[in-house]
Design an enzyme around this catalytic site. Structure first.
Site, PDB file in Angstrom:
ATOM      1  N   CYS A 153       0.803  -1.221   0.000  1.00  0.00           N
ATOM      2  CA  CYS A 153       0.000   0.000   0.000  1.00  0.00           C
ATOM      3  C   CYS A 153       0.836   1.271   0.000  1.00  0.00           C
ATOM      4  CB  CYS A 153      -0.938   0.010   1.215  1.00  0.00           C
ATOM      5  SG  CYS A 153      -2.244  -1.238   1.147  1.00  0.00           S
ATOM      6  N   GLY A 309      -6.021   2.948   4.570  1.00  0.00           N
ATOM      7  CA  GLY A 309      -5.852   1.504   4.684  1.00  0.00           C
ATOM      8  C   GLY A 309      -7.012   0.822   5.383  1.00  0.00           C
TER       9      GLY A 309
END
Length: 454
Positions: A153, A309
């Site tokens: 990510c 996230g």
């Protein structure tokens, strides 16, 4: 008052951004539908499905529906099948996002692209997907390409950092640099693999509830023109500084493990606390020694482009940094309306942040801030943080990159990927008015929901 001379002299600019989401969206029923179709009810499955209903995500962008052949085989798809769909359905998104970024950067002649830095964590092949994107764009065979893997990510900001250092290298040599940065993630096709692990191992695996599909691109430039008659266009953002840090002994907490059925998300309950613990020291390091403009003294004085996230990542940042959801308004908006698209998400957030409707919901009605802090977390655990200066006179981005019509939302939306038929496109189109509707009015309320996932 301006930012310090040290920061200005880097001469690094983001000249254009592009974001492409695929045409389908999934609500929470998509995972539940596939779970009931292939797996019995077990305590672990019931727990994951309960979490799935309360992630704070309204819809996740996806390249297909739950009735696609890839996720409806007797066994979860193989890594080879996942690769084929990544190439057939994902690469066109990356090409489209790249074209959008190049157009905004006023690069009409692609021979001006000197480098290409790309990232993905949802495919692995040689040559990498960046080779085919470069080929489709007609980039020169002499373009210096770099493909990052293993960065998860945080891949978007890791690629931006890599591009920035390449730009500085060219600046030292007195050469112009125009770097195309591309990120592409196709995550929703991993749904069967994740459900299989939940069933077989009786594990609480929440990645299946969070991840989505997206491609994003930016064009990064140094301040050296190709000729005196071709001045650089004004930047969308200027890149002033950055920091990278690895949290020791956290490899087991956040990762993406290779498996014959694709990749398996590693996400421990410690992640929200670990990421929160490193935010303030990384921010302090980033700001150390800088002469900031008047009115910038603490985290709440900046706008924040935080990688969404998960809900607890965002709410944890609020507590540690003393900021409000509105500081991260583009992060929440992206999370609620698209989910977590791994490395491709951060450029989507930066694109969304410059939309006029986002400026209208800035904290306390103060308006948009010139200085923006970008942040993302990746496996390791690593943190990437950067300081950007936004060109407030350029707000034409924002929404246009967030939509790839026709975008659909129905009880049949789901995982998987394939080329859409004309009948499907015409039968499931959502009007622009329906999309705009109450979206802006509702997202702050969604943001304020404290959803505990761990």
């Amino acid at each position: 008052m301006s930012v310090s001379t040290e920061a200005r002299e880097l001469g690094l600019s983001i000249l254009g951004l592009g974001t492409r989401y695929p045409p389908y969206t999934l609500d929470s029923r998509a995972v539940e539908e596939l779970s009931k179709r292939y797996y019995p009810e077990t305590p672990a499955m019931q727990k994951v499905l309960a979490i799935n209903r309360f992630t704070g995500i309204d819809k996740r962008s996806s390249i297909g529906r739950p009735d696609h052949w890839l996720v409806n085989q007797p066994e979860p798809p193989t890594i080879a099948q996942l690769h084929d769909v990544f190439m057939s359905d994902g690469v066109p998104l990356a090409i489209s996002a790249s074209k959008e970024a190049l157009a905004e950067a006023h690069i009409n002649d692609v021979s001006q692209i000197t480098h290409m830095v790309s990232a993905t964590c949802t495919d692995s092949a040689n040559p990498g997907y960046d080779h085919y994107v470069a080929k489709a764009l007609g980039l020169s065979p002499f373009v210096e390409k770099t493909l990052l893997h293993g960065v998860g990510c945080s891949g978007g900001l890791a690629a931006l950092r890599t591009a920035a250092n390449l730009c500085l290298g060219h600046s030292m040599r007195g050469l112009p640099a125009r770097i195309l940065v591309v990120t592409l993630e196709i995550s929703t096709t991993l749904v069967r693999s994740e459900l299989e692990s939940i069933h077989s191992n009786q594990e609480t695996r929440i990645g299946v509830c969070l991840f989505s599909d997206c491609a994003s691109a930016v064009v990064v430039s140094n301040d050296i023109p190709f000729s005196p008659t071709e001045p650089l266009p004004p930047p969308v953002y200027s890149l002033l500084d950055w920091r990278h840090q690895t949290v020791p002994d956290t490899e087991q907490d956040l990762g993406f493990d290779t498996h014959p059925q694709g990749w398996k998300v590693v996400l421990s309950p410690r992640v929200p606390n670990l990421t929160a613990s490193v935010l303030e020291p990384t921010y302090n390091s980033l700001m150390s020694g800088k002469k900031l403009p008047e009115g910038y003294g603490s985290p709440k004085d900046f706008d924040w482009a935080m990688h969404p996230g998960g809900a607890t990542i965002l709410t944890g940042a609020e507590k540690v940094l003393g900021i409000q959801p509105e500081h991260m308004r583009a992060s929440y908006d992206t999370y609620v309306n698209h989910g977590n698209s791994s490395s491709a998400t951060i450029f989507s957030v930066l694109n969304r942040l410059r939309g006029k409707e986002m400026d209208g919901v800035a904290p306390g009605g103060r308006g948009a801030r010139e200085l923006v802090v970008g942040c993302a977390f990746g496996p390791g655990i690593t943190v990437e943080m950067c300081l950007l200066r936004r060109n407030l006179s350029r707000t034409e981005g924002g929404r246009k990159g967030m939509e790839t019509p026709p975008e659909t939302e129905s009880s049949e939306d789901g995982e998987g990927g394939r080329e859409l038929s004309e009948e499907e496109k015409n039968g499931s189109e959502v009007s622009e008015e329906e999309k705009k509707g109450s979206e802006e009015e509702a997202f702050i309320a969604k943001a304020l929901e404290s959803v505990e996932l761990d």
